[in-house]
Design an enzyme around this catalytic site. Structure first.
Site, PDB file in Angstrom:
ATOM      1  N   GLU A 142      -1.080  -1.587  -4.922  1.00 43.36           N
ATOM      2  CA  GLU A 142      -2.292  -0.826  -5.210  1.00 43.36           C
ATOM      3  C   GLU A 142      -1.983   0.246  -6.246  1.00 43.36           C
ATOM      4  O   GLU A 142      -0.932   0.882  -6.206  1.00 43.36           O
ATOM      5  CB  GLU A 142      -2.810  -0.188  -3.919  1.00 43.36           C
TER       6      GLU A 142
ATOM      7  N   ASP B 146      -2.458   0.869   7.371  1.00 44.56           N
ATOM      8  CA  ASP B 146      -1.697   0.750   6.119  1.00 44.56           C
ATOM      9  C   ASP B 146      -1.158  -0.663   5.918  1.00 44.56           C
ATOM     10  O   ASP B 146      -1.093  -1.153   4.797  1.00 44.56           O
ATOM     11  CB  ASP B 146      -0.563   1.782   6.080  1.00 44.56           C
TER      12      ASP B 146
ATOM     13  N   ASP C  28       0.888  -1.170   0.000  1.00 40.62           N
ATOM     14  CA  ASP C  28       0.000   0.000   0.000  1.00 40.62           C
ATOM     15  C   ASP C  28       0.922   1.214   0.000  1.00 40.62           C
ATOM     16  O   ASP C  28       1.431   1.607   1.049  1.00 40.62           O
ATOM     17  CB  ASP C  28      -0.901  -0.010   1.240  1.00 40.62           C
TER      18      ASP C  28
END
Length: 173
Positions: free
Chosen positions: A67, A139, A8
């Site tokens: 991502e 996160d 992420d």
């Protein structure tokens, strides 16, 4: 067996999550955050690259999933996020890993069942799916969700390919 490293990305905090996939089962390996502080931006990019490289060396993943950039309200933030992703992707490619990218909506859909899920829902599902004693930091949970999204996506593609083969064989008979 696959070991999937999910990322992420962020320009101040980059989450990572590593899961081991054996068939349809996922097992937690590691997760955390690379805290980038307030150094100048090029230094933060170097920290992302070095941090991801170290995680790769320690956990020996076979697959890298990250991502995608979402279009934020602030174009400067989106550009910085893209550069942070780039530093992470270069670390993965430098280690010879396949790189797979997923949108935030795809990740949430795969883990929670809703592409509009919030961070608390993702954390809750990650804790449940990986049988963790506590919810990981937001996160890190997002990064674990990216890894699980890749695993689920690959399982679905394999299942669809198997169905297609059965259909073709059935027509040939």
């Amino acid at each position: 067996m696959n070991i999937i490293l999910g990322i992420d990305p962020g320009s101040r905090l980059t989450g990572y999550g590593v899961v081991r996939q054996q068939g349809g089962q996922f097992h937690y390996v590691a997760s955390g955050c690379i805290r980038l502080g307030t150094d100048d931006f090029p230094e933060r990019l170097l920290r992302i690259f070095n941090g991801i490289s170290e995680i790769i060396a320690q956990t020996q993943p076979t697959i890298f999933a990250i991502e995608q950039v979402f279009m934020a309200r602030n174009p400067d933030s989106a550009l910085k996020l893209g550069q942070a992703r780039g530093a992470a992707i270069v670390a993965a490619k430098n280690a010879g890993l396949e790189v797979h990218e997923y949108s935030a909506r795809q990740v949430k859909q795969a883990v929670v069942g809703s592409g509009a899920a919030d961070k608390a829902q993702v954390q809750h599902m990650i804790r449940h799916l990986l049988k963790l004693s506590a919810s990981p930091q937001a996160d890190a949970a997002d990064a674990l969700a990216v890894a699980l999204c890749h695993g689920h996506t690959q399982q679905s593609l394999i299942a669809m390919a198997g169905q297609a083969r059965k259909t073709v064989r059935g027509r040939l008979r």
